[in-house]
Scaffold this motif. Structure first.
Motif, PDB file in Angstrom:
ATOM      1  N   VAL A   1       0.672  -1.243  -0.096  1.00 48.98           N
ATOM      2  CA  VAL A   1       0.366  -0.797   0.040  1.00 48.98           C
ATOM      3  C   VAL A   1       0.949   1.557  -0.045  1.00 48.98           C
ATOM      4  O   VAL A   1       1.627   1.493   0.881  1.00 48.98           O
ATOM      5  N   ILE A   2       0.552   1.963  -1.113  1.00 48.71           N
ATOM      6  CA  ILE A   2       1.346   2.655  -1.805  1.00 48.71           C
ATOM      7  C   ILE A   2       0.897   4.859  -1.640  1.00 48.71           C
ATOM      8  O   ILE A   2       0.496   4.687  -2.827  1.00 48.71           O
ATOM      9  N   ASP A   3       0.303   4.861  -0.617  1.00 51.69           N
ATOM     10  CA  ASP A   3      -0.911   5.739  -0.840  1.00 51.69           C
ATOM     11  C   ASP A   3      -0.856   6.640   0.546  1.00 51.69           C
ATOM     12  O   ASP A   3      -0.346   6.291   1.453  1.00 51.69           O
ATOM     13  N   GLY A   4      -1.940   7.667  -0.137  1.00 45.72           N
ATOM     14  CA  GLY A   4      -1.363   8.944   1.644  1.00 45.72           C
ATOM     15  C   GLY A   4      -2.255   8.146   2.597  1.00 45.72           C
ATOM     16  O   GLY A   4      -1.860   9.051   3.559  1.00 45.72           O
ATOM     17  N   CYS A   5      -3.007   6.843   2.874  1.00 37.90           N
ATOM     18  CA  CYS A   5      -3.681   5.852   3.881  1.00 37.90           C
ATOM     19  C   CYS A   5      -2.489   5.973   4.703  1.00 37.90           C
ATOM     20  O   CYS A   5      -2.878   5.488   5.742  1.00 37.90           O
ATOM     21  N   THR A   6      -0.991   5.972   5.104  1.00 38.31           N
ATOM     22  CA  THR A   6       0.083   4.853   5.171  1.00 38.31           C
ATOM     23  C   THR A   6       0.537   6.942   5.843  1.00 38.31           C
ATOM     24  O   THR A   6       1.735   6.087   6.383  1.00 38.31           O
ATOM     25  N   PHE A   7       0.157   8.033   5.494  1.00 37.50           N
ATOM     26  CA  PHE A   7       1.052   9.091   6.370  1.00 37.50           C
ATOM     27  C   PHE A   7       0.437   8.932   7.658  1.00 37.50           C
ATOM     28  O   PHE A   7      -0.803   9.045   7.789  1.00 37.50           O
ATOM     29  N   ASN A   8       0.834   9.879   8.688  1.00 36.05           N
ATOM     30  CA  ASN A   8       0.798   9.889  10.083  1.00 36.05           C
ATOM     31  C   ASN A   8      -0.019  10.890  10.147  1.00 36.05           C
ATOM     32  O   ASN A   8      -1.166  11.218  10.354  1.00 36.05           O
ATOM     33  N   PHE A   9       0.128  12.048   9.092  1.00 29.06           N
ATOM     34  CA  PHE A   9      -0.248  13.342   8.633  1.00 29.06           C
ATOM     35  C   PHE A   9      -0.214  14.150   7.487  1.00 29.06           C
ATOM     36  O   PHE A   9       0.106  13.299   6.709  1.00 29.06           O
ATOM     37  N   SER A  10      -1.137  14.915   6.601  1.00 30.07           N
ATOM     38  CA  SER A  10      -0.924  15.403   6.118  1.00 30.07           C
ATOM     39  C   SER A  10      -0.663  17.341   5.802  1.00 30.07           C
ATOM     40  O   SER A  10      -1.852  17.351   6.873  1.00 30.07           O
ATOM     41  N   ARG A  11       0.297  17.414   5.724  1.00 26.28           N
ATOM     42  CA  ARG A  11      -0.075  19.157   5.295  1.00 26.28           C
ATOM     43  C   ARG A  11      -1.187  19.812   4.575  1.00 26.28           C
ATOM     44  O   ARG A  11      -1.390  21.016   4.903  1.00 26.28           O
ATOM     45  N   GLY A  12      -1.946  18.995   4.379  1.00 26.31           N
ATOM     46  CA  GLY A  12      -3.472  19.765   2.915  1.00 26.31           C
ATOM     47  C   GLY A  12      -2.336  20.371   2.377  1.00 26.31           C
ATOM     48  O   GLY A  12      -3.774  20.977   1.576  1.00 26.31           O
ATOM     49  N   THR A  13      -1.107  20.409   1.909  1.00 34.35           N
ATOM     50  CA  THR A  13      -0.943  21.610   0.095  1.00 34.35           C
ATOM     51  C   THR A  13      -0.571  20.027  -0.710  1.00 34.35           C
ATOM     52  O   THR A  13       0.006  19.124  -0.604  1.00 34.35           O
ATOM     53  N   ASN A  14      -1.069  20.252  -1.988  1.00 33.97           N
ATOM     54  CA  ASN A  14      -0.536  19.891  -3.210  1.00 33.97           C
ATOM     55  C   ASN A  14      -0.480  18.543  -2.994  1.00 33.97           C
ATOM     56  O   ASN A  14       0.578  16.994  -2.704  1.00 33.97           O
ATOM     57  N   LEU A  15      -1.953  17.504  -2.358  1.00 37.64           N
ATOM     58  CA  LEU A  15      -1.731  16.121  -2.256  1.00 37.64           C
ATOM     59  C   LEU A  15      -1.313  14.478  -3.218  1.00 37.64           C
ATOM     60  O   LEU A  15      -0.860  14.140  -2.957  1.00 37.64           O
ATOM     61  N   GLN A  16      -1.417  15.534  -4.541  1.00 35.60           N
ATOM     62  CA  GLN A  16      -1.792  14.521  -5.327  1.00 35.60           C
ATOM     63  C   GLN A  16      -0.086  14.347  -4.823  1.00 35.60           C
ATOM     64  O   GLN A  16       0.401  13.033  -5.443  1.00 35.60           O
ATOM     65  N   ALA A  17       1.149  15.292  -5.877  1.00 37.92           N
ATOM     66  CA  ALA A  17       2.563  15.057  -5.030  1.00 37.92           C
ATOM     67  C   ALA A  17       2.864  14.844  -3.918  1.00 37.92           C
ATOM     68  O   ALA A  17       3.663  13.524  -3.766  1.00 37.92           O
ATOM     69  N   THR A  18       1.946  14.423  -3.017  1.00 38.28           N
ATOM     70  CA  THR A  18       2.863  14.091  -1.515  1.00 38.28           C
ATOM     71  C   THR A  18       2.368  12.568  -1.343  1.00 38.28           C
ATOM     72  O   THR A  18       3.522  11.911  -1.228  1.00 38.28           O
ATOM     73  N   CYS A  19       1.497  12.089  -2.904  1.00 32.50           N
ATOM     74  CA  CYS A  19       1.206  10.136  -2.782  1.00 32.50           C
ATOM     75  C   CYS A  19       1.917  10.511  -3.971  1.00 32.50           C
ATOM     76  O   CYS A  19       2.844   8.457  -3.505  1.00 32.50           O
ATOM     77  N   MET A  20       2.634  10.875  -4.409  1.00 36.09           N
ATOM     78  CA  MET A  20       2.872  10.580  -5.703  1.00 36.09           C
ATOM     79  C   MET A  20       4.657  10.190  -5.807  1.00 36.09           C
ATOM     80  O   MET A  20       5.425   9.186  -5.839  1.00 36.09           O
ATOM     81  N   MET A  21       5.390  11.114  -4.765  1.00 39.03           N
ATOM     82  CA  MET A  21       6.927  10.957  -4.515  1.00 39.03           C
ATOM     83  C   MET A  21       6.886   9.413  -3.482  1.00 39.03           C
ATOM     84  O   MET A  21       8.282   8.863  -4.315  1.00 39.03           O
ATOM     85  N   PRO A  22       6.613   9.045  -2.400  1.00 44.56           N
ATOM     86  CA  PRO A  22       6.728   7.966  -1.840  1.00 44.56           C
ATOM     87  C   PRO A  22       6.539   6.540  -2.576  1.00 44.56           C
ATOM     88  O   PRO A  22       7.779   4.942  -2.639  1.00 44.56           O
ATOM     89  N   ALA A  23       5.437   6.759  -3.354  1.00 38.72           N
ATOM     90  CA  ALA A  23       5.292   5.094  -5.045  1.00 38.72           C
ATOM     91  C   ALA A  23       6.312   5.633  -5.693  1.00 38.72           C
ATOM     92  O   ALA A  23       6.671   4.162  -6.741  1.00 38.72           O
TER      93      ALA A  23
END
Length: 78
Positions: free
Chosen positions: A38-60
Motif C-alpha cells: 500500500v503506497i498511498d496517503g492512507c499510510t501517512f501519519n499526517f498531511s500538510r494539506g497542500t499538493n496532496l497528489q505530489a505528496t502521494c506520488m513521491m513515495p510511490a
C-alpha cells in the motif's frame, strides 16, 4: 464530509492503514499478505494539506524504484 481521527484535510482521508500494524513502515508491504503493498496517503501519519497528489506520488515513485532494484537483483526463476 465528516472529520475525525483519519481526516486532516477535507479533500483526502489519511491514516487508515496504520503503519507497523497494517503496513510495514520500511517496505510498505501489507502485513500477513504476500505480494501486496500500500503506497498511498492512507499510510501517512499526517498531511500538510497542500499538493496532496505530489505528496502521494513521491513515495510511490521511490518505492517503485526500490521494487525494480529488488527484482533485478533476484536470479531468474527456472
Amino acid at each position: 464530509m465528516v472529520q475525525g481521527d483519519c481526516a486532516n484535510h477535507l479533500a483526502y482521508y489519511h491514516g487508515g492503514a496504520l503503519v507497523n500494524k497494517v503496513v510495514d513502515s520500511r517496505t510498505y508491504r501489507v502485513l500477513g499478505v504476500d505480494a501486496l503493498r500500500v503506497i498511498d496517503g492512507c499510510t501517512f501519519n499526517f498531511s500538510r494539506g497542500t499538493n496532496l497528489q505530489a505528496t502521494c506520488m513521491m513515495p510511490a515513485r521511490c518505492m517503485g524504484v526500490q521494487i525494480l532494484r529488488e527484482r533485478l537483483q533476484q536470479p531468474a526463476a527456472a
